[in-house]
Design an enzyme around this catalytic site. Structure first.
Site, PDB file in Angstrom:
ATOM      1  N   GLU A 127     -12.861   5.772  72.306  1.00 18.48           N
ATOM      2  CA  GLU A 127     -13.612   5.037  71.281  1.00 18.48           C
ATOM      3  C   GLU A 127     -13.636   3.535  71.566  1.00 18.48           C
ATOM      4  O   GLU A 127     -14.599   2.843  71.219  1.00 18.48           O
ATOM      5  CB  GLU A 127     -13.033   5.305  69.888  1.00 18.48           C
ATOM      6  CG  GLU A 127     -13.309   6.700  69.351  1.00 18.48           C
ATOM      7  CD  GLU A 127     -12.288   7.733  69.813  1.00 18.48           C
ATOM      8  OE1 GLU A 127     -11.420   7.401  70.646  1.00 18.48           O
ATOM      9  OE2 GLU A 127     -12.358   8.890  69.336  1.00 18.48           O
ATOM     10  N   GLN A 183      -6.155  13.653  59.956  1.00 18.22           N
ATOM     11  CA  GLN A 183      -7.001  12.598  60.544  1.00 18.22           C
ATOM     12  C   GLN A 183      -7.551  11.637  59.487  1.00 18.22           C
ATOM     13  O   GLN A 183      -8.668  11.160  59.602  1.00 18.22           O
ATOM     14  CB  GLN A 183      -8.125  13.204  61.394  1.00 18.22           C
ATOM     15  CG  GLN A 183      -7.549  13.905  62.623  1.00 18.22           C
ATOM     16  CD  GLN A 183      -8.551  14.159  63.715  1.00 18.22           C
ATOM     17  OE1 GLN A 183      -9.704  14.466  63.449  1.00 18.22           O
ATOM     18  NE2 GLN A 183      -8.102  14.054  64.955  1.00 18.22           N
TER      19      GLN A 183
END
Ligand code: TPP
Length: 569
Positions: free
Chosen positions: A49, A112
């Protein structure tokens, strides 16, 4: 017709004119990725990312458009943080979409889950969480608007998973109206005239210009203004190329590793007109001793940056290009202009003397080993006809690239100036190549930096991007080594590698071609071969280890107290 949130997301990106975006999927964004698949959108799958956000950043810097990234919740979002902070510090327009756990689970320590709004608040211009699918299109529209207007910056839009499945009628707002956000574009004409009046009484004027001129596309107006009045121009690290370096009026870069003439001119100036700059500590050195003889005019789109570090006598809030245009409208007549040129002629003579006594300089190595400065100079010579975009990483090589690659145009020099993020160059170069497919993109990195985001090299190979990476390999973390040499009595703590990758194999493993070169006499041939290749190429340039970047203003020192290069006796 009703649409799901995922459909609205994709439709909104299309309406914003997004042609390429960068991302990495995960559970929270699965509905969105399914829609990307159905619509065959131009999404670039990165390998991390951080890489996605730096790519969006490089895309934005090279094109002037808003860069777009998409990541999942939790670790996806936290991995994006360095990229966001990098873009934030350099005022880069970007929208980063982060997935979030379903609304009903927020605050539950769900799988998450991360508090993305909380984590990204200090490193974004603004952030949103979407709580109703009916708001999604409007929020996306506002996010692009906020990212690209006023002082640009990254905006995060956090989207819980259920919102991407919920449905509503799609409504795209015609325009954006945010009552609390109305950036000033036009400068106050009274202030412009006052500034012009002060400038024309100056004997030692300097234009100190930076990234704001590039972000506002104001380079032409700047040149017109500087040339009309014959005022010397110094550029910040972020502003290189907004005025042609090496041109007679250019003092080139100022600050910690700025030229002697630029730093001396700042220290002795009587009027400094600052445009699109923020008086960063790497520019000012010790504040109490910074440009003590000068009156300041400061043009900036962000009112919060005015008088933040240095007291400003004539502030002008507005877009750099627009305000420079206003200055060009009130230029004096030819008689007054001529008188002003005469008035500042001794100043030009003084600057020329500074340049003559302390130009940028280095010596060649008798053994034929490659000096990093030589590598930069040669790269410019060999690519002159191709007007390359140069993306640098962070460290000594970055400073040598800034000093020796004489940028002539804006958006040709991309680097992480504010945050100084190692690992920036490779993904940002990839983003720049997506933005400018026909341009030559050079990535100049250190052997430390390139290892930080090396995984993205495979993306260059996959998309057949012919980026050219030149590693100034000094087998150490050179910039830190330099500080340890100067300020820690050569105690080289944890900066010298014991082992390094086999670079050619590494390049090949990622689908690029690799080269090694360690002698001046071979450099041109190897570089030409790499530059001519239609593939991504990585050249390991073995450079001398003990080279230091000069001039150098020691941290906390005054600008005119530079350590300068002394040729060996
Ligand atoms: C992510 C990150 N970690 C640490 C630093 C501190 N730092 C600045 S320059 C530098 C050394 C860079 O080494 P290299 O890539 O080999 O480039 P060189 O200075 O040798 O040209 C380090 C560790 C940083 N800027 N960014």
């Amino acid at each position: 017709m009703e649409m799901t949130g995922a459909e609205i997301f994709c439709e909104s990106l299309t309406r914003e004119g997004v042609d390429t975006f960068f991302g990495y999927p995960g559970g929270a964004v699965l509905h969105i990725y399914d829609e990307i698949y159905k619509r065959k959108m131009n999404h670039v799958l990165t390998r991390h990312e951080q890489g996605a956000v730096h790519m969006a950043d490089g895309y934005a810097r090279a094109s002037g458009k808003v860069g777009v990234a998409l990541v999942t919740s939790g670790p996806g979002a936290t991995n994006a943080v360095t990229g966001l902070a990098t873009a934030y510090m350099d005022s880069i327009p970007m929208v980063c979409f982060t997935g979030q756990v379903p609304s009903t689970l927020i605050g539950n320590d769900a799988f998450q889950e991360a508090d993305t709004l909380g984590i990204t608040r200090p490193v974004t211009k603004h952030n949103f969480m979407v709580t109703d699918v009916k708001d999604l299109a409007r929020i996306i529209r506002e996010a692009f608007y906020i990212a690209s207007t006023g002082r640009p910056g990254p905006v995060v839009v956090d989207i819980p998973k259920d919102i991407t499945a919920d449905k509503c009628k799609f409504h795209w707002p015609e325009s954006v109206d945010i009552p609390s956000y109305k950036p000033t574009v036009q400068g106050h004409m009274k202030q412009v005239k006052k500034a012009m009046d002060r400038l024309l009484r100056a004997k030692k004027p300097v234009l100190y210009v930076g990234g704001g001129v590039i972000l506002s596309n104001g380079a032409e107006e700047l040149s017109k203004f500087a040339r009309a009045l014959n005022i010397p121009v110094t550029q910040t690290l972020m502003g290189l190329g907004c005025f042609p370096m090496g041109a007679p009026l250019s003092l080139d870069m100022l600050g910690m590793h700025g030229t002697y003439r630029a730093n001396m001119a700042m220290s002795n100036a009587d009027v400094i007109m600052a445009v699109g700059v923020r008086f960063d500590d790497r520019v000012t050195g010790k504040l109490e001793k910074f440009a003590v003889h000068a009156d300041f005019i400061h043009v900036d789109v962000d009112p919060a940056s005015i008088s933040k570090n240095v007291e400003i006598q004539i502030p002008i809030v507005g877009d750099a290009r627009v305000v420079l245009e206003q200055f060009n409208e009130v230029l004096p007549d030819s008689k007054k202009t001529e008188a002003f040129h005469k008035q500042i002629a001794p100043w030009h003579e003084q600057i020329a003397k500074w340049e003559a006594t302390h130009p940028l300089a280095y010596t060649h190595n008798e053994t034929g080993a490659i000096k990093p400065q030589f590598m930069i100079e040669e790269l410019q010579r060999l690519t002159k006809d191709r007007d390359p975009i140069v993306v640098a990483d962070v460290g000594q090589h970055q400073m040598w690239a800034a000093q020796y690659f004489k940028f002539q145009k804006p958006r040709k020099w991309l680097n992480s100036g504010g945050l100084g993020t190692m690992g920036f160059s490779l993904p940002a170069a990839i983003g720049a190549q997506f933005a400018c497919p026909d341009d030559l993109v050079l990535c100049i990195a250190g052997d430390g930096c390139i290892q930080m985001c090396i995984q993205e090299l495979i993306v260059a190979a996959e998309y057949k991007l012919p980026i050219k990476i030149f590693i100034a390999n000094n087998s150490c973390l050179g910039m830190v080594r330099q500080w340890q040499e100067f300020f820690y009595e050569k105690r080289y703590s944890e900066v010298l590698w014991q082992k390094e990758p086999e670079w050619v194999k590494l390049a090949e493993a990622f689908g690029a071609i690799g080269f090694d070169v360690d002698k001046v006499e071979n450099f041109e041939k190897v570089a030409e071969e790499a530059l001519a290749s239609p593939q991504p190429a990585m050249v390991n340039v073995r450079v001398t280890q003990d080279e230091n970047v000069y001039p150098m203003v020691p941290a906390g020192g005054a600008l005119d107290e530079m350590l300068v290069f002394e040729p060996p006796a």
